[in-house]
Design an enzyme around this catalytic site. Structure first.
Site, PDB file in Angstrom:
ATOM      1  N   LYS A   1      49.600  36.618  38.452  1.00 49.26           N
ATOM      2  CA  LYS A   1      49.429  35.928  37.174  1.00 49.26           C
ATOM      3  C   LYS A   1      50.440  34.799  37.033  1.00 49.26           C
ATOM      4  CE  LYS A   1      48.272  38.746  33.900  1.00 49.26           C
ATOM      5  NZ  LYS A   1      48.656  39.927  33.106  1.00 49.26           N
TER       6      LYS A   1
ATOM      7  N   ARG B   1      53.714  39.658  29.557  1.00 48.67           N
ATOM      8  CA  ARG B   1      52.554  39.984  30.387  1.00 48.67           C
ATOM      9  C   ARG B   1      52.995  40.386  31.782  1.00 48.67           C
ATOM     10  NH1 ARG B   1      48.948  34.769  30.408  1.00 48.67           N
ATOM     11  NH2 ARG B   1      47.312  36.320  30.791  1.00 48.67           N
TER      12      ARG B   1
ATOM     13  N   GLY C   1      43.980  46.170  33.979  1.00 50.67           N
ATOM     14  CA  GLY C   1      44.238  47.199  32.979  1.00 50.67           C
ATOM     15  C   GLY C   1      45.288  48.215  33.367  1.00 50.67           C
TER      16      GLY C   1
ATOM     17  N   MET D   1      48.694  47.643  34.080  1.00 50.71           N
ATOM     18  CA  MET D   1      49.986  47.409  33.448  1.00 50.71           C
ATOM     19  C   MET D   1      49.684  46.912  32.034  1.00 50.71           C
ATOM     20  SD  MET D   1      51.435  48.070  36.316  1.00 50.71           S
ATOM     21  CE  MET D   1      53.120  47.578  36.353  1.00 50.71           C
TER      22      MET D   1
ATOM     23  N   ARG E   1      42.248  33.744  38.256  1.00 47.33           N
ATOM     24  CA  ARG E   1      42.444  34.457  39.518  1.00 47.33           C
ATOM     25  C   ARG E   1      41.104  34.474  40.240  1.00 47.33           C
ATOM     26  NH1 ARG E   1      43.378  39.968  36.319  1.00 47.33           N
ATOM     27  NH2 ARG E   1      41.393  40.016  35.286  1.00 47.33           N
TER      28      ARG E   1
ATOM     29  N   HIS F   1      36.448  47.376  30.868  1.00 47.63           N
ATOM     30  CA  HIS F   1      37.191  48.133  31.881  1.00 47.63           C
ATOM     31  C   HIS F   1      36.247  48.868  32.835  1.00 47.63           C
ATOM     32  CE1 HIS F   1      39.465  51.698  33.325  1.00 47.63           C
ATOM     33  NE2 HIS F   1      40.410  50.790  33.495  1.00 47.63           N
TER      34      HIS F   1
ATOM     35  N   SER G   1      33.310  53.211  80.509  1.00 50.26           N
ATOM     36  CA  SER G   1      33.241  53.206  79.058  1.00 50.26           C
ATOM     37  C   SER G   1      34.102  54.351  78.534  1.00 50.26           C
ATOM     38  CB  SER G   1      31.783  53.369  78.601  1.00 50.26           C
ATOM     39  OG  SER G   1      31.735  53.357  77.198  1.00 50.26           O
TER      40      SER G   1
ATOM     41  N   CYS H   1      32.821  53.678  73.685  1.00 52.21           N
ATOM     42  CA  CYS H   1      31.631  54.166  72.986  1.00 52.21           C
ATOM     43  C   CYS H   1      31.907  55.348  72.073  1.00 52.21           C
ATOM     44  CB  CYS H   1      30.510  54.477  73.968  1.00 52.21           C
ATOM     45  SG  CYS H   1      30.959  55.771  75.123  1.00 52.21           S
TER      46      CYS H   1
ATOM     47  N   TYR I   1      33.860  45.352  75.375  1.00 56.86           N
ATOM     48  CA  TYR I   1      32.992  45.520  74.208  1.00 56.86           C
ATOM     49  C   TYR I   1      33.245  46.870  73.556  1.00 56.86           C
ATOM     50  CZ  TYR I   1      30.084  48.684  76.962  1.00 56.86           C
ATOM     51  OH  TYR I   1      29.645  49.744  77.696  1.00 56.86           O
TER      52      TYR I   1
HETATM   53  P1  ADP Z   1      45.839  41.709  31.849  1.00 53.71           P
HETATM   54  O1  ADP Z   1      46.679  41.666  33.073  1.00 53.71           O
HETATM   55  O2  ADP Z   1      45.534  43.087  31.416  1.00 53.71           O
HETATM   56  O3  ADP Z   1      44.674  40.804  31.929  1.00 53.71           O
HETATM   57  P2  ADP Z   1      47.138  39.710  30.243  1.00 53.71           P
HETATM   58  O4  ADP Z   1      48.581  39.495  30.483  1.00 53.71           O
HETATM   59  O5  ADP Z   1      46.236  38.730  30.859  1.00 53.71           O
HETATM   60  O6  ADP Z   1      46.798  41.186  30.667  1.00 53.71           O
HETATM   61  O7  ADP Z   1      46.915  39.762  28.715  1.00 53.71           O
HETATM   62  C1  ADP Z   1      45.741  40.227  28.136  1.00 53.71           C
HETATM   63  C2  ADP Z   1      45.250  39.238  27.152  1.00 53.71           C
HETATM   64  O8  ADP Z   1      46.235  38.983  26.174  1.00 53.71           O
HETATM   65  C3  ADP Z   1      44.929  37.884  27.716  1.00 53.71           C
HETATM   66  O9  ADP Z   1      43.670  37.848  28.265  1.00 53.71           O
HETATM   67  C4  ADP Z   1      44.984  37.022  26.493  1.00 53.71           C
HETATM   68  O10 ADP Z   1      43.773  37.076  25.796  1.00 53.71           O
HETATM   69  C5  ADP Z   1      46.069  37.686  25.689  1.00 53.71           C
HETATM   70  N1  ADP Z   1      47.287  36.915  25.831  1.00 53.71           N
HETATM   71  C6  ADP Z   1      48.261  37.050  26.735  1.00 53.71           C
HETATM   72  N2  ADP Z   1      49.222  36.121  26.556  1.00 53.71           N
HETATM   73  C7  ADP Z   1      48.826  35.369  25.525  1.00 53.71           C
HETATM   74  C8  ADP Z   1      49.359  34.238  24.875  1.00 53.71           C
HETATM   75  N3  ADP Z   1      50.509  33.681  25.256  1.00 53.71           N
HETATM   76  N4  ADP Z   1      48.679  33.721  23.854  1.00 53.71           N
HETATM   77  C9  ADP Z   1      47.518  34.278  23.454  1.00 53.71           C
HETATM   78  N5  ADP Z   1      46.959  35.328  24.027  1.00 53.71           N
HETATM   79  C10 ADP Z   1      47.601  35.877  25.045  1.00 53.71           C
HETATM   80 MG    MG Z   2      44.487  38.974  31.923  1.00 55.82          MG
HETATM   81 MG    MG Z   3      45.975  44.756  30.163  1.00 50.13          MG
END
Ligand code: ADP
Ligand code: MG
Ligand code: MG
Length: 870
Positions: A21, A91, A100, A102, A335, A453, A763, A830, A850
């Site tokens: 990220k 984040r 989902g 962390m 990503r 999820h 073989s 084989c 092979y």
């Molecule tokens: P994950 O790894 O679970 O996708 P993120 O770090 O991407 O977690 O955060 C989840 C959501 O939180 C993002 O998709 C976004 O919608 C919201 N978010 C994260 N940082 C910001 C920010 N600086 N401003 C607004 N929304 C945010």
């Molecule tokens: Mg995200």
């Molecule tokens: Mg998350």
């Protein structure tokens, strides 16, 4: 050591240090995309923290403070400012995306004082208190470990008291009241109030994210995906932008191509007036992104532009998270998008056709597992027509599966441990459910969209999934699902069609998926890059046809014993085995010869001159003997003997260690007539087909199993060549043939240079070679190997993945000895490991020519081989 990097300092290559990220936020900052400003605390800081006293060092804290100050400068707002506070998100992000797994905290920096400032500054009190209650909830969950449901329950309770359906109906006063309820939860659970100092909030959050690297869900996910535990996670601190500001704001997720089918074009979902996880959590069902084109066309256009830039820049389908604050678009994450195997193929092919990537790059993007997934099952069309539908939802992950439904991860796991095929059905899934999802044949949810999820995880695992079946009422407490008057209970059987998004009652038979067209293209490209040949282990006409279709160059192992199990043949076989003298051998052998000629004719015809290695009879004779009283008496009658005589003969043939006993070339040395018959059948058939001009050139490769010494080989070779010469004379034709052997006895590997004098090819039979090298019985070792694996006494099951150190060493020695004598002799593999991607790398390294494997493993083997090419 530098522990903190501003987004403007990093780039997309630094995923190990900054996490996926963070590295991509840096890259997008470099590309001048509208990314809210921020910085990344490195994975090294995480590891330092986890190794140390579990406290952020003052060194790291100082660096964080400096970066906050720089951020304040850029944002023109101050952290903790009572009039116009800077708010941030915390984040997590590690090297590999772990959806989902962390946790994220939003709106950090709010407290009792700054929330007032935010409300006044934005003239939007409702919004400010909505942000604050979110912070309390996320902080409570991630940092303090307070059960999310405690907060959710209060919100639900409050809404029902007020008769509200949706969160959007909540007014400023409502959120205010909820904030004070939430703060009480803190005091009740933690015996202390929610921390008011923004810097404290920040440090505690960073520490919590670092710690979350080692939570159970994260560890389970990493194990499942072979991600090392030693990487650590980075933390990104980023200025907040607000999708929950009002009706001209929103948040969403979009893919640049359809992650389920690969179809080109933006595919995504968004929610108006919502923040963060609202979309992916599946709490409210979002709208398709095409709605955005209607409600905010300029924003939509702008989004298209950025997604195009990103896709071209990353040369791959992107999964983009965005937020709109008062019609201003921000990109929060990009990503390479997770996708189904099928869409991976489609997208790779499209990208090659669009000139974005090369064929070779495409090959490297496909994994052997994806190939397996491409051959996903589908329900039998006729059976499907008769089936009764239970409910419909979104086609979140393709495939077809039947199983018994369970409403919790726990019960699903228990049932699966007890050997049942299970399907997990829930209102929505969350990372806590992962252990139940892993064991499920299919996943069903009643809420959430294509990016929920459940949908994301199911696609990642290649498990079929129907999400957002809103018409189905799932009651996890009563463990029942109701739809249109039909009630299903725990344990009931259903069938799930993830490709169509439908759930059926009962079990529906399924057939393998058919995606030849996609597969063929990729296999075609891969076959241009093969440093190793690929053959198939196959002997029936159907299997040989499949093998050729899937890309085999020829047959590496045709097991003739499989040809003797037909009803009539086994009868002749039994007569032959029971014969007491050489004379009574002749008649059944002659009959068997006719059968064999027929077999070889079919094989050679399908193969059209492609190489074909035929192995002469290998197993111990008693495998062919009758077991049942009935079979025994039939045989007795047919051979003019008594049942007692037959039983006596069976007794005589009994061996204590049949796999180490009278089989393979040993049997041929005591009864050469069997091999002589087989060789005659092979050579005569080849000559006849060539004489009839149906086949141009056939070079049969005749393989003798279980050779341990050159004397065995030279003795048998002399016998068999005599037969062949006689056929040449009687048919007045000479053809080329090869007489070779398997390398499956350790002694043969160690004396391979001597055997080379009598063998035209080799073989490796790695199954027997492993059995004999380790002294593990192939048939019984399952019992203890799993415990060996648990105790880490074995790294892998050596019958699945080549044991490089032991068995591999013997192979290496053999290859060197053979090549030392004659560089032109072909050496194949084989055994089972010939089709194992993990083993192929090693096999290529030791210089075999092979590998040969079962037909359905051929495509993934071809891909692996192509990826071996430097
Ligand atoms: P994950 O790894 O679970 O996708 P993120 O770090 O991407 O977690 O955060 C989840 C959501 O939180 C993002 O998709 C976004 O919608 C919201 N978010 C994260 N940082 C910001 C920010 N600086 N401003 C607004 N929304 C945010
Ligand atoms: Mg995200
Ligand atoms: Mg998350």
């Amino acid at each position: 050591m530098k522990y903190v990097f501003d987004f403007s300092e990093g780039n997309k290559e630094q995923i190990a240090l900054l996490g996926g990220k963070g590295a991509n936020l840096a890259e997008m900052t470099k590309l001048n995309l509208p990314v809210p400003t921020g910085f990344t605390i490195t994975t090294e800081a995480c590891l330092t923290y986890l190794e140390g006293q579990e406290q952020l060092s003052s060194e790291i804290k100082i660096e964080i403070q400096q970066h906050i100050e720089a951020m304040e400068q850029r944002a023109g707002k101050k952290f903790g400012d009572q009039l116009d506070p800077l708010l941030v998100s915390v984040r997590s992000g590690s090297k590999f995306s772990m959806p989902g797994m962390m946790d994220t905290i939003l709106n950090l920096g709010l407290n009792d004082a700054t929330v007032v400032g935010l409300a006044e500054k934005t003239k939007n009190g409702r919004f400010a208190y909505d942000c604050y209650r979110r912070l309390l909830q996320m902080f409570g969950d991630v940092v303090c470990g307070i059960d999310k449901n405690r907060f959710e329950q209060q919100l639900e309770f409050y809404k029902s008291k007020k008769n509200y359906q949706l969160d959007t109906e909540m007014l400023e006063e409502d959120w205010q009241e909820l904030v004070s309820i939430y703060k009480d939860i803190f005091i009740e659970v933690m015996q202390k109030p929610f921390p008011q100092d923004p810097l404290d909030q920040l440090y505690l959050s960073v520490e919590a994210v670092f710690r979350s690297w080692n939570n159970r869900r994260a560890i389970t996910y990493r194990k499942l995906h072979d991600i090392p535990h030693s990487l650590g996670t980075a933390v990104n601190i980023q200025e907040m932008v607000f999708g929950n500001f009002g009706t001209e704001s929103g948040t969403g997720v979009a893919f640049t191509r359809n992650p389920a089918t690969g179809e080109k074009g933006i595919f995504g979902e968004f929610l108006i007036n919502a923040q963060g996880e609202d979309v992916v959590a599946g709490i409210r069902t979002p709208e398709p992104i095409s709605e955005l084109a209607k409600s905010m066309p300029e924003v939509y256009e702008e989004f298209l532009k950025y997604s195009d830039i990103l896709e071209k820049h990353y040369k791959d389908m992107q999964d983009i998270e965005f937020t709109i604050e008062n019609k201003k678009l921000y990109i929060l994450q990009t990503r390479n998008g997770k996708r189904t195997a099928k869409s991976t193929f489609k997208i790779c092919i499209q990208l090659v056709e669009e000139g974005v990537i090369t064929e070779k790059e495409a090959i490297h993007r496909i994994t052997p597992t994806m190939i397996t997934q491409l051959l996903h099952p589908v329900f039998e069309p006729e059976a499907l027509e008769k089936a009764t539908i239970f409910g419909k939802g979104l086609p979140a992950s393709p495939g077809a599966a039947s199983g018994h439904i369970y409403f919790t991860a726990e019960t699903a796991k228990q049932a699966s441990d007890a050997g049942e095929k299970v399907i997990l059905i829930r209102q929505e899934t969350s990372p806590e459910d992962i252990e139940g999802m892993v064991v499920s044949e299919a996943i069903i949810t009643s809420r959430g969209g294509m990016t929920s999820h459940a949908a994301v995880v199911a696609r990642g695992m290649g498990v079929c999934c129907v999400a957002g079946c809103e018409e189905v009422q799932v009651d996890e407490f009563l463990e029942q699902a109701v739809c249109n008057g039909v009630t299903l209970k725990k344990g009931d059987e259903v069938s799930v069609d993830g490709t169509a998004g439908k759930i059926y009652l009962g079990r529906i038979p399924y057939v393998q998926g058919d995606e030849w067209a996609l597969l063929e293209k990729i296999i075609g490209w891969a076959k241009k890059e093969m440093p190793l040949g690929i053959r198939a282990n196959a002997e029936t006409p159907e299997d040989i046809e499949t093998a050729l279709k899937l890309g085999a160059d020829g047959i590496g192992l045709a097991r003739t014993e499989h040809m003797f199990f037909g009803e009539k043949r086994i009868f002749e076989m039994r007569k032959m085995i029971l014969s007491e003298n050489k004379k009574s051998l002749i008649e059944p052998l002659n009959r068997l010869k006719e059968y064999q000629k027929d077999d070889f004719k079919k094989m050679f015809t399908i193969l059209e001159g492609k190489p074909c290695t035929i192995r002469l009879l290998d197993p111990p004779l008693h495998e062919f003997l009758p077991q049942s009283e009935e079979d025994i008496s039939v045989l007795a009658t047919a051979t003019n003997r008594t049942v007692t005589q037959i039983k006596h003969r069976i007794e005589e043939l009994h061996e204590l260690n049949p796999m180490l006993g009278h089989r393979g070339c040993r049997l041929a040395i005591t009864t050469p007539e069997i091999y002589e018959m087989q060789v005659a059948a092979i050579i005569e058939t080849a000559i006849e087909l060539m004489q009839q001009n149906t086949q141009e050139k056939i070079v049969p490769e005749i393989m003798i199993p279980l050779i341990g010494s050159h004397q065995e080989m030279s003795w048998l070779r002399a016998r068999l060549e005599k037969v062949i010469q006689e056929i040449f004379v009687s048919k007045e034709t000479i053809i080329t043939y090869k007489l070779g052997t398997m390398l499956e006895i350790p002694r043969a590997c160690l004396t391979a240079e001597k055997i080379t004098e009598y063998a035209d090819f080799f073989s490796f039979g790695t199954n027997d070679l492993t059995q004999l090298t380790y002294g593990f019985s192939r048939d019984d070792s399952g019992k203890f190997i799993s415990e060996y694996l648990d105790r880490k006494i074995l790294p892998d099951d050596p019958f699945q993945h080549i044991d490089e150190e032991g068995v591999g060493e013997l192979m290496k020695i053999a290859v060197e000895k053979i090549r030392g004598k004659d560089r032109t002799l072909k050496i194949g593999v084989c055994g089972e490991v010939g089709g194992d991607p993990q083993s192929i790398h090693f096999l290529n390294k030791i210089g075999v020519d092979y590998v040969s494997c079962s037909p359905y493993r051929i495509p993934s083997a071809i891909l692996t081989i192509a990826q071996e090419k430097k």
